[in-house]
Design an enzyme around this catalytic site. Sequence first.
Site, short mmCIF file in Angstrom:
data_model
loop_
_atom_site.label_atom_id
_atom_site.label_comp_id
_atom_site.label_asym_id
_atom_site.label_seq_id
_atom_site.Cartn_x
_atom_site.Cartn_y
_atom_site.Cartn_z
N SER A 110 29.69 -10.89 19.37
CA SER A 110 30.01 -10.45 20.22
C SER A 110 28.51 -10.48 21.41
O SER A 110 27.79 -9.79 20.37
CB SER A 110 30.86 -9.02 20.68
N SER A 111 28.49 -10.74 22.49
CA SER A 111 27.04 -10.01 23.43
C SER A 111 26.22 -8.52 22.80
O SER A 111 25.45 -8.73 23.48
CB SER A 111 27.14 -10.94 24.44
N CYS A 112 27.27 -7.52 22.70
CA CYS A 112 27.01 -6.43 22.33
C CYS A 112 26.36 -6.22 21.61
O CYS A 112 25.42 -4.86 20.95
CB CYS A 112 28.01 -5.80 22.72
N TYR A 139 30.77 -1.05 17.23
CA TYR A 139 31.36 -2.69 17.01
C TYR A 139 30.09 -3.65 17.06
O TYR A 139 30.76 -4.17 16.50
CB TYR A 139 31.65 -2.57 18.82
N LYS A 143 29.57 -6.53 13.99
CA LYS A 143 29.42 -7.81 14.82
C LYS A 143 28.03 -8.17 13.81
O LYS A 143 28.26 -9.10 13.23
CB LYS A 143 29.75 -7.78 15.39
N THR A 167 30.18 -14.33 25.31
CA THR A 167 30.67 -13.32 26.09
C THR A 167 30.62 -12.31 26.60
O THR A 167 32.40 -12.36 25.76
CB THR A 167 29.44 -13.97 27.63
N HIS A 182 39.19 -4.40 28.84
CA HIS A 182 37.18 -4.36 29.93
C HIS A 182 37.74 -4.40 30.84
O HIS A 182 38.56 -4.79 31.44
CB HIS A 182 37.00 -6.10 28.91
N LYS A 190 44.23 -2.63 38.69
CA LYS A 190 43.89 -1.40 39.67
C LYS A 190 44.75 -2.11 41.08
O LYS A 190 45.19 -1.86 41.92
CB LYS A 190 42.03 -1.35 39.55
N ARG A 212 26.71 -7.90 34.67
CA ARG A 212 28.27 -8.37 33.15
C ARG A 212 28.16 -10.21 33.54
O ARG A 212 28.39 -10.59 34.64
CB ARG A 212 29.13 -8.23 32.87
O1 GFB Z 1 33.86 -4.70 30.05
P1 GFB Z 1 33.68 -3.44 29.89
O2 GFB Z 1 34.42 -2.41 29.49
O3 GFB Z 1 32.46 -3.11 28.82
O4 GFB Z 1 32.63 -2.46 30.97
P2 GFB Z 1 31.65 -3.28 28.52
C1 GFB Z 1 32.06 -3.45 31.89
C2 GFB Z 1 31.31 -2.57 32.94
O5 GFB Z 1 32.64 -2.06 33.81
C3 GFB Z 1 31.32 -1.22 32.20
C4 GFB Z 1 32.55 -1.31 34.75
O6 GFB Z 1 29.81 -0.62 32.57
C5 GFB Z 1 32.38 -0.31 33.15
O7 GFB Z 1 31.91 0.94 33.29
N1 GFB Z 1 33.66 -0.68 35.45
C6 GFB Z 1 34.32 -0.65 36.04
C7 GFB Z 1 35.30 -0.14 34.10
N2 GFB Z 1 35.09 -0.16 36.22
C8 GFB Z 1 35.91 -0.15 34.55
C9 GFB Z 1 37.43 0.26 34.68
O8 GFB Z 1 38.53 0.40 35.07
N3 GFB Z 1 38.12 -0.21 33.66
C10 GFB Z 1 36.44 -0.96 32.91
N4 GFB Z 1 37.50 -0.68 31.07
N5 GFB Z 1 35.29 -0.65 32.73
C11 GFB Z 1 32.33 -4.30 26.10
C12 GFB Z 1 32.25 -3.49 24.24
O9 GFB Z 1 30.93 -3.75 27.15
O10 GFB Z 1 31.87 -5.25 26.05
C13 GFB Z 1 32.60 -4.22 23.20
O11 GFB Z 1 31.67 -1.77 24.42
C14 GFB Z 1 32.99 -5.45 23.62
O12 GFB Z 1 32.22 -3.85 22.29
C15 GFB Z 1 32.60 -6.51 24.80
O13 GFB Z 1 30.94 -6.52 23.29
C16 GFB Z 1 32.37 -8.11 25.07
O14 GFB Z 1 30.55 -4.79 28.85
O15 GFB Z 1 29.97 -2.51 28.79
#
Ligand code: GFB
Length: 316
Positions: A110-112, A139, A143, A167, A182, A190, A212
């Site tokens: 994963s990109s993280c 995580y 990875k 990604t 995600h 929503k 992102r």
């Molecule tokens: O996709 P996401 O949960 O993961 O969140 P990451 C990406 C961004 O979207 C963050 C915002 O800045 C969240 O705060 N966001 C806005 C939301 N509204 C929402 C919502 O309703 N739900 C969610 N989930 N986010 C993950 C990692 O990071 O990416 C994993 O935690 C993995 O380990 C994955 O690497 C690919 O991009 O921040």
Amino acid sequence: MAWGLENKRIWVAGHRGMVGSALVRRLAGEPCEVITAGRETLDLTRQAEVETFIAETRPDAIVLAAARVGGILANDTYPVDFLVQNLQIETNIFAAAHASDVDRLLFLGSSCIYPRLAPQPIAEDALLTGPLEPTNQWYAIAKIAGIKLAQAYRKQFGRNYISAMPTNLYGPGDNFDLRSSHVLPALIRKAHEAKQRGDAAITIWGTGTPRREFLHVDDCADALVFLLKSYSGDEHVNVGSGRDLTILELAQKVCATVGFAGTIRTDPAKPDGTPRKLMSNGKLRAMGWTPTISLDEGIADTYRWFLTHKAEEPLS
Ligand code: GFB
């Protein structure tokens, strides 16, 4: 390097997940046999079960797409699960593959894995050059261990094991549960439910300013099959679209696709995570692979899938 798929038996570990099921769809067009095992018959966190399964099925290659995954809140809430389950799955599969003389394995990360403040776009050699993003470091460490396992088996035993780092992925088969998903599927849900209820606004987590990168899972599966056929090397390979946007811009795109015309509010009490996570896709492009599904097409495709499969589920 060319590694032909003709008459090969490929085990897709994690075939019920979004990436695994896309891989099974993609491999259906190749002259190989796909092996799968459901959770009810094989628990990947149990070493003995994994050893027996691989010894009995003897695949020619394994694509390790099985993982405990989730969005930012799930990662931040269940650090033990994300660290331990992923380490167990990886060490069990790598060790059993080697023991049964399976010489080809593609590990998915994963990109993280990259430092929180890595220079953008993030090239493969940014790995382990700085501190990780705290919300998903558990995580990420698991990875990174997977990348190192592939390298270690190459170094000590000459195994043809490789790693790919996708990604942020989205598409059919995604998780639309608002607590664990995600961002992209969460926004689809929503916006859809707000439109149905006639709400004036939806609320997105964080400030809306993080950037992102997104890749449709069918593009990802195509890239993974490309790498399986053509790549052998110590270093992992980024798999991305090469473009990013802010979360607010993403929310606007999703609302436009869903047909929700209300306001988009932010909730800065929720975590933003890493400020930007755009990977360089130069290495994969130089090998000859490029994505084909635009973000607009991909969101429309995912919304259609949501309408057919998920829209009637109870609200979470
Ligand atoms: O996709 P996401 O949960 O993961 O969140 P990451 C990406 C961004 O979207 C963050 C915002 O800045 C969240 O705060 N966001 C806005 C939301 N509204 C929402 C919502 O309703 N739900 C969610 N989930 N986010 C993950 C990692 O990071 O990416 C994993 O935690 C993995 O380990 C994955 O690497 C690919 O991009 O921040």
